[in-house]
Design an enzyme around this catalytic site. Structure first.
Site, PDB file in Angstrom:
ATOM      1  CE1 TYR B 159      25.621  -2.238  16.921  1.00  9.29           C
ATOM      2  CE2 TYR B 159      27.836  -2.998  17.405  1.00  9.29           C
ATOM      3  CZ  TYR B 159      26.488  -3.255  17.278  1.00  9.29           C
ATOM      4  OH  TYR B 159      26.003  -4.524  17.510  1.00  9.29           O
ATOM      5  CG  ASN B 188      32.129 -10.997  14.898  1.00 11.72           C
ATOM      6  OD1 ASN B 188      32.482 -10.316  15.859  1.00 11.72           O
ATOM      7  ND2 ASN B 188      32.351 -10.650  13.643  1.00 11.72           N
ATOM      8  NE  ARG B 200      27.240  -7.993  10.642  1.00 15.54           N
ATOM      9  CZ  ARG B 200      26.307  -8.223  11.554  1.00 15.54           C
ATOM     10  NH1 ARG B 200      26.642  -8.288  12.824  1.00 15.54           N
ATOM     11  NH2 ARG B 200      25.051  -8.409  11.199  1.00 15.54           N
ATOM     12  N   GLY B 221      43.924 -10.282   6.630  1.00 19.01           N
ATOM     13  CA  GLY B 221      42.998 -11.315   7.090  1.00 19.01           C
ATOM     14  C   GLY B 221      43.429 -11.986   8.380  1.00 19.01           C
ATOM     15  N   PRO B 288      39.005  -4.114  14.702  1.00 20.57           N
ATOM     16  CG  PRO B 288      37.375  -4.443  16.319  1.00 20.57           C
ATOM     17  CD  PRO B 288      37.551  -4.166  14.858  1.00 20.57           C
TER      18      PRO B 288
END
Lengths: 336, 336
Positions: B159, B188, B200, B221, B288
């Site tokens: 991608y 996003n 996602r 998270g 990331p």
């Protein structure tokens, strides 16, 4: 150089049929010479559109196993399937890829996409990537893990990004399908069979020295490169591409790690050709300031391999070849 | 939201015929809604292979100017030429592009190569690139000049690198041929019409909350994103793609620059759906750690544009849409 020495010593794969894209090119034609020394090779198909390659580069070969298909690699069609595919088709000189960027992307990415289905199950796909994937590097020397500093909107991006994207395609095919891939990142390479209008430093300097006598250095010439003589580089490719017993399949830096400035190269060429001199021109856009391979991994993966030819020796050999070429052209019937 | 407000205010180009690849996708279908508000639009051809897009996303449209071609963008053929081409075709969720990397590269690079010749002379080519061109960025926020930190051999590379390579193709076409291009780098994006199996974070959390009640957070998270509500993002695209009077044509960051951690998003979704809870799973490969657009340039180039929807508001609207979708499916004849 004893070309047959290495091949007989290495434990090479049973090749059968091999396709080489870009086999009429500078590096491609040297690789073809080595491939034809392999006794296990049954058929060698070269696909080349002669954009930057030349028929002349393989004109010395009279081996019935070799056949040449003059076609674009991105649209080449064949009913045949191959045991090995070696994808080299691409211009490599900024002067050439900056003129036709879309065609450069087609050759690299389109070429790889088109060739992959021509591989036999269990076959091997080899690719010559480039130190340009590092862009204008912020660290020196560059290890393979360095993610690079490429402007993907810049004037060198067609080459840099299409090499990066083709790497992505192959490493993802390895991850998803277990494809046997070999990926070399070649640093600056020079030597016999470079085009006279190639446009890169060493061939430019030599051709300018023996014709106009004025060598063009872009910018102040302090930008440095690691100059790899073609025999050494192809020796590295042979070891990476043909051995079955490699645990590491790339990306692998292949180059000479002796960093020398462009100006130093120009001065050396001048010293070989009496009467030649240097002229400075405006810097090329986004010309990298430095480029030097970290060869730690290469020395581990390819034991015994070394880019051993110093630039002085390599330049003298290239100059000798250029002079012979000029003499041959002048001696040819109909030469003016 | 008054969809027709902006279009009537902007000085837009005389479009005539427009081709949109990926027009049945999440962002594509919202863009189609806006395009059809343009009085100057004569014909709109959507090319979509319904890989990640869905017919359902444009099922509400009954406009005779719209036609749908269910085909792969990289092999779409047409005798027609277009005034504007908007190339969005690509999966955008890691779960999808990591499963089919070669197909992802074909859609992006092969798609752009195939569509370019379908543009009328003087036409405009628009492309949705991505914040993924920055990889796992070493600076925050990321300005357009940042060259990125992408592992071109890694599991997200199909991608990231195909978006980078398509940018290269377009910026080089601009340099060499003067092509009118528009390139947005989308951060996003979430909102109505995301697939339930998109994978996602926000759509995952919402769909998990209303079904199993267990929200999957990869890693701790703490990785942060800037979450752009789809209406805001498409509003930015509309301004970048349709205006004639832009001096800057990209690359342009379009996103929300309010950086929020994945965990905070998950907790907010939990707060909206009583009984739901969070479960931590192993981190995704090369996920990331952060991603935040520097919008300095966007604010200058697109005056008045702002990603104004806060994540709380956007998530509530998306949750409402998901609940309506589920209710519609359950109410449909034959539903179990």
């Amino acid at each position: 150089m004893a070309l047959d020495g290495l091949t007989s010593r290495l434990e090479v794969s049973m090749a059968g049929s091999v396709l080489v894209s870009g086999g009429c090119g500078f590096i491609g034609s040297h690789l073809i010479d080595r491939l034809l020394l392999r006794a296990d090779l049954e058929a060698l198909v070269v696909v080349d559109n002669l954009w930057t390659g030349s028929r002349q580069n393989i004109a010395h070969i009279a081996d019935p196993r070799l056949s040449l298909e003059i076609q674009d690699v991105e649209s080449f069609r064949s009913d045949r399937r191959f045991d090995e595919i070696i994808h080299l088709a691409s211009p490599a000189s900024p002067a050439w890829f900056m003129r036709e960027p879309a065609r450069t992307i087609k050759a690299n990415v389109g070429g790889a996409l088109n060739l992959l289905p021509l591989l036999k199950p269990g076959g091997r796909f080899c690719f010559t990537s480039t130190s340009e994937v590092y862009g204008d590097p912020l660290i020196s020397p560059q290890p393979e893990s360095y993610r690079g500093s490429v402007d993907c909107t810049g004037p060198r991006s067609s080459y840099d990004e299409s090499k990066r994207c083709t790497e992505a395609l192959l490493f993802e095919a390895q991850r998803v399908e277990g494809l046997d891939i070999r990926v070399a990142r070649l640093f600056n390479t020079y030597g016999p069979r470079t085009r006279t209008d190639d446009g890169r430093a060493i061939s430019n300097f030599i051709n300018q020295a023996v014709t106009t006598g004025i060598l063009t250095v872009y910018g102040d010439g302090s930008q440095s490169r690691s100059w790899g003589y073609v025999d050494d580089i192809v020796d590295g490719l042979e070891r990476l591409f043909w051995r079955d017993d490699l645990s590491y399949r790339g990306p692998l830096n292949i180059g000479n790690d002796n960093e020398v400035s462009v100006l130093q190269i120009a001065r050396f060429v001048c010293s070989l050709v009496p009467g030649s001199s240097i002229e400075h021109h405006a810097p090329l856009p986004q010309d990298p300031t430095n480029r030097c391979p970290d060869l730690t991994l290469a020395r581990r993966v390819l034991p015994g391999w070394e880019a051993k030819t110093g630039y002085q020796d390599g330049i003298e050999r290239t100059l000798e070849w250029v002079r012979k070429e000029i003499a041959a052209v002048e001696a040819a019937p109909g030469a003016q």
